[in-house]
Scaffold this motif. Sequence first.
Motif, short mmCIF file in Angstrom:
data_model
loop_
_atom_site.label_atom_id
_atom_site.label_comp_id
_atom_site.label_asym_id
_atom_site.label_seq_id
_atom_site.Cartn_x
_atom_site.Cartn_y
_atom_site.Cartn_z
N HIS A 39 49.75 19.89 31.46
CA HIS A 39 50.62 20.08 30.18
C HIS A 39 51.63 21.02 30.29
CE1 HIS A 39 47.36 17.49 28.68
NE2 HIS A 39 46.50 18.29 29.09
N TRP A 40 52.98 20.42 29.71
CA TRP A 40 53.99 21.31 29.59
C TRP A 40 54.73 20.76 28.25
CZ3 TRP A 40 59.00 19.18 29.60
CH2 TRP A 40 59.07 17.97 30.31
N ARG A 41 55.50 21.61 27.70
CA ARG A 41 56.54 21.53 26.57
C ARG A 41 57.45 22.40 26.55
NH1 ARG A 41 54.28 23.84 21.17
NH2 ARG A 41 53.54 25.64 21.88
N LEU A 42 58.54 22.19 25.89
CA LEU A 42 59.74 22.91 25.49
C LEU A 42 59.62 23.53 24.37
CD1 LEU A 42 62.43 20.56 27.11
CD2 LEU A 42 61.11 22.23 28.47
N THR A 43 59.60 24.76 24.37
CA THR A 43 59.61 25.47 22.99
C THR A 43 60.94 26.05 22.73
OG1 THR A 43 58.95 27.73 23.80
CG2 THR A 43 57.24 26.10 23.32
N LEU B 86 62.11 29.15 23.09
CA LEU B 86 62.32 30.36 24.11
C LEU B 86 61.84 29.88 25.46
CD1 LEU B 86 60.77 33.08 21.74
CD2 LEU B 86 63.13 32.63 21.55
N ALA B 87 60.82 29.11 25.68
CA ALA B 87 60.42 28.86 27.07
C ALA B 87 59.92 27.63 27.27
CB ALA B 87 59.55 30.18 27.38
N ILE B 88 59.66 27.38 28.52
CA ILE B 88 58.81 26.24 28.89
C ILE B 88 57.29 26.88 28.99
CG2 ILE B 88 58.28 24.50 30.85
CD1 ILE B 88 61.14 25.24 31.83
N GLU B 89 56.45 26.05 28.38
CA GLU B 89 54.98 26.24 28.61
C GLU B 89 54.23 25.50 29.23
OE1 GLU B 89 53.36 26.94 24.63
OE2 GLU B 89 54.63 28.56 24.16
N LEU B 90 53.67 26.04 30.32
CA LEU B 90 52.92 25.01 31.10
C LEU B 90 51.33 25.61 31.02
CD1 LEU B 90 55.28 26.35 33.89
CD2 LEU B 90 54.82 23.81 33.48
N ARG B 91 50.55 24.51 31.02
CA ARG B 91 48.94 24.49 31.01
C ARG B 91 48.53 23.62 32.01
NH1 ARG B 91 46.82 27.09 26.08
NH2 ARG B 91 48.68 27.26 24.64
N VAL C 71 39.59 23.95 37.29
CA VAL C 71 38.45 24.89 37.49
C VAL C 71 39.09 26.14 36.82
CG1 VAL C 71 36.93 26.34 39.00
CG2 VAL C 71 37.60 23.88 39.49
N VAL C 72 40.30 26.69 37.50
CA VAL C 72 40.82 27.78 36.78
C VAL C 72 41.84 27.41 35.99
CG1 VAL C 72 41.96 29.95 37.38
CG2 VAL C 72 40.39 29.11 38.78
N HIS C 73 41.77 27.84 34.63
CA HIS C 73 42.74 27.23 33.69
C HIS C 73 43.86 28.14 33.71
CE1 HIS C 73 40.29 24.22 31.48
NE2 HIS C 73 39.45 24.69 32.45
N LEU D 106 57.45 20.64 36.89
CA LEU D 106 57.21 19.91 35.83
C LEU D 106 57.23 18.67 36.23
CD1 LEU D 106 59.95 21.10 33.34
CD2 LEU D 106 57.47 22.05 33.61
N PRO D 107 55.97 18.03 36.72
CA PRO D 107 55.31 16.82 37.39
C PRO D 107 55.35 15.69 36.49
CG PRO D 107 53.41 18.11 37.28
CD PRO D 107 54.36 18.98 36.62
N GLY D 108 55.33 14.50 36.94
CA GLY D 108 55.11 13.32 36.10
C GLY D 108 55.91 12.83 35.39
N ILE D 109 57.37 13.24 35.43
CA ILE D 109 58.29 12.64 34.47
C ILE D 109 59.03 11.48 34.84
CG2 ILE D 109 60.71 13.34 33.49
CD1 ILE D 109 60.01 16.33 34.25
N PRO D 110 58.87 10.44 34.06
CA PRO D 110 59.65 9.27 34.32
C PRO D 110 60.90 9.35 34.95
CG PRO D 110 58.75 8.90 32.18
CD PRO D 110 58.73 10.57 32.55
N ALA D 111 61.28 8.88 36.26
CA ALA D 111 62.30 9.14 36.95
C ALA D 111 63.62 8.59 36.11
CB ALA D 111 62.32 8.37 38.09
N ALA D 112 63.65 7.73 35.33
CA ALA D 112 64.88 7.81 34.50
C ALA D 112 65.31 8.73 33.52
CB ALA D 112 64.36 6.26 33.67
#
Length: 131
Positions: A38-42, A44-49, A53-55, A97-103
């Motif tokens: 998961h990722w989101r744009l806040t 101040l930053a890009i947050e990635l989770r 096994v290891v979060h 940031l994977p899995g973004i629609p190419a368009a």
Amino acid sequence: MLGPLLLGRWGWAITAAAVALFVAWVAWWPRAQFRRWHWRLTDLAIELRHGVVVHRHQAVPYFRIQQIDVAQGPLDRLLGLATLQVTTASASGSAALPGIPAADAPDVRIDLLARAAAAVGEHEGELRDAV
């Protein structure tokens, strides 16, 4: 296969169980990784989770972004997806940031570049010491 020969009469059962576990792992692992990314744009930053096994939780401040590349492997092209590779000015290096629609990938890239430029403008005097 040497399993049945080396393990005696239980060899076939052990070999079949090992093959079944391997097939189950190969079928489960990519889906589990995809669901846990998961990722989101806040503001101040890009947050990635991510992580099965290891979060891991990672924040990439916009003012650290140096370069953003759009990458598509053969499977990505087949599925119509892209990955944004964000290179930063930090010891951790980069984030993906994977899995973004190419368009949508070019628009997300432009949005990230605009946020990075605004963040650098806000921290202009402070950045010389931070980099």
